[in-house]
Design an enzyme around this catalytic site. Structure first.
Site, mmCIF file in Angstrom:
data_model
loop_
_atom_site.group_PDB
_atom_site.id
_atom_site.type_symbol
_atom_site.label_atom_id
_atom_site.label_comp_id
_atom_site.label_asym_id
_atom_site.label_seq_id
_atom_site.Cartn_x
_atom_site.Cartn_y
_atom_site.Cartn_z
ATOM 1 N N ASP A 1 -0.044 -4.068 6.149
ATOM 2 C CA ASP A 1 -0.743 -3.608 7.347
ATOM 3 C C ASP A 1 -2.190 -4.098 7.386
ATOM 4 O O ASP A 1 -3.046 -3.447 7.990
ATOM 5 C CB ASP A 1 -0.728 -2.070 7.418
ATOM 6 C CG ASP A 1 0.653 -1.507 7.730
ATOM 7 O OD1 ASP A 1 1.587 -2.296 7.974
ATOM 8 O OD2 ASP A 1 0.780 -0.267 7.725
ATOM 9 N N ASP B 1 5.802 4.522 5.200
ATOM 10 C CA ASP B 1 6.671 3.514 5.823
ATOM 11 C C ASP B 1 6.672 2.200 5.037
ATOM 12 O O ASP B 1 7.211 1.197 5.497
ATOM 13 C CB ASP B 1 6.278 3.289 7.294
ATOM 14 C CG ASP B 1 4.865 2.775 7.463
ATOM 15 O OD1 ASP B 1 3.965 3.272 6.760
ATOM 16 O OD2 ASP B 1 4.649 1.862 8.292
ATOM 17 N N HIS B 2 6.078 2.223 3.830
ATOM 18 C CA HIS B 2 6.070 1.033 2.964
ATOM 19 C C HIS B 2 6.640 1.327 1.578
ATOM 20 O O HIS B 2 7.135 0.431 0.907
ATOM 21 C CB HIS B 2 4.649 0.468 2.855
ATOM 22 C CG HIS B 2 4.113 0.028 4.187
ATOM 23 N ND1 HIS B 2 4.013 -1.286 4.555
ATOM 24 C CD2 HIS B 2 3.708 0.756 5.271
ATOM 25 C CE1 HIS B 2 3.564 -1.361 5.808
ATOM 26 N NE2 HIS B 2 3.372 -0.125 6.248
ATOM 27 N N HIS C 1 4.883 -5.002 10.579
ATOM 28 C CA HIS C 1 5.268 -4.323 11.825
ATOM 29 C C HIS C 1 5.418 -5.301 12.982
ATOM 30 O O HIS C 1 4.707 -6.308 13.056
ATOM 31 C CB HIS C 1 4.220 -3.275 12.226
ATOM 32 C CG HIS C 1 4.162 -2.096 11.313
ATOM 33 N ND1 HIS C 1 5.013 -1.021 11.435
ATOM 34 C CD2 HIS C 1 3.358 -1.826 10.254
ATOM 35 C CE1 HIS C 1 4.720 -0.123 10.490
ATOM 36 N NE2 HIS C 1 3.726 -0.592 9.759
ATOM 37 N N HIS D 1 -7.434 -1.005 5.620
ATOM 38 C CA HIS D 1 -6.399 -0.104 6.147
ATOM 39 C C HIS D 1 -6.237 1.074 5.191
ATOM 40 O O HIS D 1 -6.245 2.236 5.585
ATOM 41 C CB HIS D 1 -5.098 -0.879 6.317
ATOM 42 C CG HIS D 1 -3.937 -0.063 6.775
ATOM 43 N ND1 HIS D 1 -3.865 0.491 8.033
ATOM 44 C CD2 HIS D 1 -2.790 0.293 6.145
ATOM 45 C CE1 HIS D 1 -2.721 1.152 8.149
ATOM 46 N NE2 HIS D 1 -2.051 1.055 7.019
ATOM 47 N N HIS E 1 1.392 3.893 2.005
ATOM 48 C CA HIS E 1 1.912 4.652 3.155
ATOM 49 C C HIS E 1 3.438 4.771 3.103
ATOM 50 O O HIS E 1 4.138 3.881 2.636
ATOM 51 C CB HIS E 1 1.475 3.997 4.470
ATOM 52 C CG HIS E 1 0.038 4.253 4.809
ATOM 53 N ND1 HIS E 1 -0.686 3.471 5.671
ATOM 54 C CD2 HIS E 1 -0.806 5.228 4.383
ATOM 55 C CE1 HIS E 1 -1.923 3.950 5.778
ATOM 56 N NE2 HIS E 1 -2.017 5.004 5.002
ATOM 57 N N HIS F 1 0.849 -1.205 0.000
ATOM 58 C CA HIS F 1 0.000 0.000 0.000
ATOM 59 C C HIS F 1 0.874 1.241 0.000
ATOM 60 O O HIS F 1 2.094 1.147 0.084
ATOM 61 C CB HIS F 1 -1.010 -0.015 1.151
ATOM 62 C CG HIS F 1 -0.425 0.066 2.528
ATOM 63 N ND1 HIS F 1 0.378 -0.923 3.069
ATOM 64 C CD2 HIS F 1 -0.541 1.008 3.496
ATOM 65 C CE1 HIS F 1 0.728 -0.585 4.301
ATOM 66 N NE2 HIS F 1 0.188 0.595 4.578
HETATM 67 FE FE FE Z 1 2.752 0.535 8.135
HETATM 68 ZN ZN ZN Z 2 0.059 1.497 6.581
#
Ligand code: FE
Ligand code: ZN
Length: 256
Positions: free
Chosen positions: A132, A59-60, A170, A113, A57, A55
C-alpha cells in the site's frame, strides 16, 4: 524469470503468487485470504515456501497463520513490525535480500502508510511488490507516517529502472485517476491512461501491474515538478517537492 500469478481477494485486494520454476520455490505476497491461495497452489501443484508481508494491516496478513499451518511456510516481514506480523519467522530491513529459488528480492523500507512498511524488489524479473505504498495513479493513505516520510519513501521507488512493473495490493486505479485528472487536466498521458483504465474495468480486467514509467508520467504523487499540477493545487514557488506532495495527499484525502 519469476512466474507471477495475480489473485483477487476481498473486495479490491490483489494477492501475488510468485514461483521460481527452476528450483520449484513459491512465495505469496500479502495473503488477505487463504482460500484463493490454497486453491491456486493446488491447481498449479506448487508448495508454498514463503509469505512476504509488506505491512501489518489485516487485508495483507489475514491468512498468515492459516497458510502457515496448512503449508509450513516461513513468514517474512519487517523487523520493525515483528510484534505486529502474525507468525513472523524472518525479520528483514532496508537493504536485506531474500531469495526465492534463483530469484532474489531486495527489501526497501517505505514508511508512511504504516511505520514498518516494506516493499520487495526483484531486479531480475523487473518487478516491485509495493503493498500500500504506491498504487497505480495513487499512493497509500498516511496512517502512521508524515507526508515527508512518505515522500522520501516514494523517492526511493522513483530511482528503480523505469521498466519495473508495479504490483500494488489494490485495484484503486479508476478512482485514483478521477482525482488525478482534477489536478492535472492538461496531462495527455493521464487522459490516455484513464481511458485505458475505464475500458479495462468495463471488461472486469485488472489495471495492475503498471510500470514505473507509466506512474512517473501519470501519478500525481510522483509529479511534484509538474507546473500545471503545482498551479492547480495553489503551490507557491517556494514550496518544496515534499510540501507539494503533502498538499496533493491532503486534497486526495478529502476528494469524493
Ligand atoms: Fe491494504
Ligand atoms: Zn494497508
Amino acid at each position: 524469470m519469476l512466474q507471477i500469478l495475480q489473485l483477487n481477494a476481498l473486495s479490491d485486494n490483489y494477492i501475488y503468487l510468485l514461483h521460481d520454476a527452476e528450483r520449484g520455490e513459491t512465495a505469496v505476497v500479502d495473503p488477505a485470504d487463504a482460500e484463493p491461495v490454497l486453491e491456486a497452489l493446488h491447481q498449479k501443484g506448487w508448495s508454498l515456501n514463503y509469505i512476504f508481508n509488506t505491512h501489518h494491516h489485516g487485508d495483507h496478513v489475514g491468512a498468515n497463520l492459516q497458510l502457515k499451518q496448512a503449508t509450513a511456510c516461513k513468514i517474512v516481514g519487517a523487523l520493525a513490525d515483528r510484534q505486529r506480523i502474525p507468525g513472523i519467522d524472518i525479520a528483514v530491513e532496508e537493504g536485506d535480500t531474500i531469495g526465492l529459488g534463483r530469484q532474489s528480492f531486495r527489501i526497501i523500507s517505505t514508511p508512511g502508510h504504516t511505520s514498518g512498511h516494506i516493499v520487495y524488489y526483484c531486479q531480475d524479473s523487473a518487478a516491485l511488490f509495493c503493498g500500500d505504498t504506491l498504487f497505480s495513479l495513487g499512493c497509500g493513505r498516511l496512517f502512521e507516517g508524515s507526508a515527508e516520510e512518505m515522500w522520501q519513501s516514494l523517492q526511493k521507488l522513483k530511482t528503480l529502472p523505469h521498466d519495473t512493473r508495479i504490483y500494488c495490493a489494490h485495484e484503486y486505479t479508476e478512482a485514483n485517476g478521477r482525482f488525478a485528472l482534477t489536478i492535472e487536466m492538461d496531462n495527455q498521458a493521464l487522459h490516455d491512461r484513464q481511458a485505458e483504465v475505464a475500458e479495462l474495468r468495463r471488461l472486469c480486467l485488472a489495471t495492475v501491474p503498471s510500470t514505473l514509467a507509466m506512474e512517473l508520467a501519470t501519478n500525481p504523487f510522483l509529479r511534484e515538478q509538474s507546473p500545471s499540477l503545482r498551479r492547480a493545487i495553489g503551490a507557491s514557488d517556494t514550496d518544496s517537492p515534499a510540501q507539494v506532495f503533502a498538499k496533493v495527499r491532503l486534497l486526495k484525502d478529502s476528494f469524493r
